[in-house]
Design a protein around this motif. Sequence first.
Motif, short mmCIF file in Angstrom:
data_model
loop_
_atom_site.label_atom_id
_atom_site.label_comp_id
_atom_site.label_asym_id
_atom_site.label_seq_id
_atom_site.Cartn_x
_atom_site.Cartn_y
_atom_site.Cartn_z
N ASN A 342 0.57 -1.10 0.16
CA ASN A 342 -0.10 -0.06 0.18
C ASN A 342 0.93 1.35 -0.04
N ASP A 343 0.16 2.47 -0.03
CA ASP A 343 1.02 3.70 -0.28
C ASP A 343 2.06 3.74 0.89
N ALA A 344 1.53 3.49 1.99
CA ALA A 344 2.39 3.81 3.30
C ALA A 344 3.68 2.87 3.48
N GLN A 345 3.09 1.56 2.99
CA GLN A 345 4.22 0.35 2.78
C GLN A 345 5.26 1.00 1.85
N MET A 346 4.93 1.43 0.74
CA MET A 346 5.72 1.67 -0.33
C MET A 346 6.59 2.87 0.04
N LYS A 347 6.36 3.72 0.58
CA LYS A 347 7.06 4.84 1.11
C LYS A 347 8.08 4.34 2.16
N GLN A 348 7.59 3.46 3.16
CA GLN A 348 8.65 2.88 4.02
C GLN A 348 9.84 2.01 3.27
N LEU A 349 9.28 1.42 2.45
CA LEU A 349 10.30 0.58 1.25
C LEU A 349 11.28 1.54 0.51
N GLN A 350 10.75 2.57 0.17
CA GLN A 350 11.44 3.55 -0.72
C GLN A 350 12.59 4.24 0.41
N THR A 351 12.05 4.58 1.59
CA THR A 351 12.92 5.08 2.57
C THR A 351 14.03 4.06 3.18
N LYS A 352 13.70 3.05 3.25
CA LYS A 352 14.66 1.87 3.56
C LYS A 352 15.64 1.84 2.51
N LEU A 353 15.17 1.75 1.04
CA LEU A 353 16.21 1.68 -0.01
C LEU A 353 17.00 2.78 -0.19
N SER A 354 16.56 4.19 0.06
CA SER A 354 17.23 5.29 0.09
C SER A 354 18.46 5.23 1.27
N ASN A 355 18.09 4.83 2.34
CA ASN A 355 18.95 4.90 3.28
C ASN A 355 20.07 3.65 2.92
N MET A 356 19.79 2.79 2.31
CA MET A 356 20.66 1.92 1.85
C MET A 356 21.82 2.35 0.64
N GLY A 357 21.49 3.42 0.08
CA GLY A 357 22.28 4.27 -1.06
C GLY A 357 21.55 3.82 -2.19
N TYR A 358 20.30 3.27 -2.38
CA TYR A 358 19.88 3.29 -3.75
C TYR A 358 19.21 4.64 -4.14
N ASP A 359 19.19 4.80 -5.37
CA ASP A 359 18.57 6.25 -5.85
C ASP A 359 17.23 5.72 -6.39
N VAL A 360 16.14 6.10 -5.53
CA VAL A 360 14.62 5.81 -5.73
C VAL A 360 14.04 7.02 -6.06
N GLY A 361 14.84 8.21 -6.04
CA GLY A 361 14.09 9.54 -6.37
C GLY A 361 13.62 9.75 -5.28
N LYS A 362 12.16 10.70 -5.46
CA LYS A 362 11.57 11.06 -4.34
C LYS A 362 10.58 10.06 -3.66
N VAL A 363 10.72 10.04 -2.44
CA VAL A 363 9.97 9.01 -1.56
C VAL A 363 8.27 9.49 -1.59
N ASP A 364 7.89 8.82 -2.67
CA ASP A 364 6.44 9.42 -2.85
C ASP A 364 5.42 8.17 -3.09
N GLY A 365 5.78 6.96 -2.70
CA GLY A 365 4.89 5.90 -2.89
C GLY A 365 4.67 5.35 -4.16
N ILE A 366 5.24 5.75 -5.17
CA ILE A 366 5.02 5.31 -6.51
C ILE A 366 6.11 4.59 -7.15
N LEU A 367 5.86 3.23 -7.64
CA LEU A 367 6.74 2.17 -8.22
C LEU A 367 7.27 3.06 -9.60
N GLY A 368 8.27 3.65 -9.59
CA GLY A 368 8.71 4.21 -10.83
C GLY A 368 10.06 3.51 -11.06
N ALA A 369 10.55 3.83 -12.09
CA ALA A 369 11.83 3.10 -12.58
C ALA A 369 12.92 2.73 -11.46
N GLY A 370 13.20 4.01 -10.87
CA GLY A 370 14.42 3.89 -9.88
C GLY A 370 13.81 2.87 -8.85
N THR A 371 12.74 2.95 -8.06
CA THR A 371 12.38 1.89 -7.15
C THR A 371 12.38 0.72 -7.83
#
Length: 398
Positions: A342-371
């Motif tokens: 869901n939206d909250a989980q996706m944002k949580q995932l993006q935050t974790k990935l970003s903290n790990m050094g991955y470029d997911v772009g903006k933490v917006d809950g959108i499953l884009g190419a970077g995510t």
Amino acid sequence: MTRRSNRATKFTITLLAGLAFTGASASAQQCGGDFRQFLAGVKQEAVSKGLSARAADQTLAGAQIDRKVLSRDRAQGVFKMTFLDFSKRVISGYRMKNGAANMQKYASIFDRTEREYGVPAPVITAFWALETDFGAVQGDFNTVNALATLAHDCRRPELFRPQLIAAIEMVQHGDLNPRTTTGAWAGEIGMVQMLPEDIIKFGRDGDGDGHVRLKKSAPDAILTAGAFINHLGWRAGEPWLQEVTVPQNLNWADTGLGKSKTGAQWAALGVQPRWGQISSNLPASLLLPQGRKGPAFLAYPNYNIYLEWNQSFVYTTSAAYFATRLAGAPRYNAGNPEPGLNDAQMKQLQTKLSNMGYDVGKVDGILGAGTRSAVQQVQQKLGMPADAWPTPALLSRL
């Protein structure tokens, strides 16, 4: 959601602060400041490019800031729906029936379009349906006001100021009425939703009346869409998307946009078509919109044209699939995808990935190419099937 309003987001916005303040001269004021002074600068630029002062005055004299346009621009959303949910919603029985009827009704202009530009009828018809329901829903925003508002606003003036000047040229040609022409909030006009610059460059008179009227003339809209899609690089006579079945022992890390094999190589790995024949010599990416347990598609080079029209993966894949349906393909096999986030989980995932050094772009809950790319890489590292589909199980592992 239109192609150009989405495409606007991929422009890098570089604003020179000295050009945006109220006290700048009319010729230098690229955005912001006093609205009438801004319009005077637009007129000056238009005249310097060979357009008539009379056409500029006709176009700009009654222009006003439209606050609803600014509200839409600030709030525009990108698809958070899954491919299955979105495609089921937009590819209705009504659109299938009317798409087939329109391809028959306008068969001669579709034939001409394919002869001249190489773009087949189902491709144009799918866009026509998704953009405006075959012209029924074209938007009710005054086009000049929308463009003037977005050009004056300092978010994307490098995109919209030239469109406002192009609107002046259309007024000069008699193809736009500044008081009555309406369209989408971002300034797109007509049955296939095009901006003025694109209309000027690629507009075609399909009905022979001496004008390009994309709001009312289906032949004009069809021929113009074909010319524009051809310009984007459409390869005549080649497929764009093909549903396939995939073996469960596939190396899932080989899937996704940006990774390709020839059709023959995919076939050798056990990938089989559900309709038609795999194009053996063409490069293709294997798309899994909802992971290895959902529908699967081979995306050929022409699929990239859809990404030029609209950058949303869900929209482009749905539009491309819709075109295959209009061309005779059966309904996809939806499979049984694993539940997504869901939206909250996706944002949580993006935050974790970003903290790990991955470029997911903006933490917006959108499953884009970077995510998607980051998910696939993490899945590989964790020894999970690397199909780029984020699940609660992945989130839990992280």
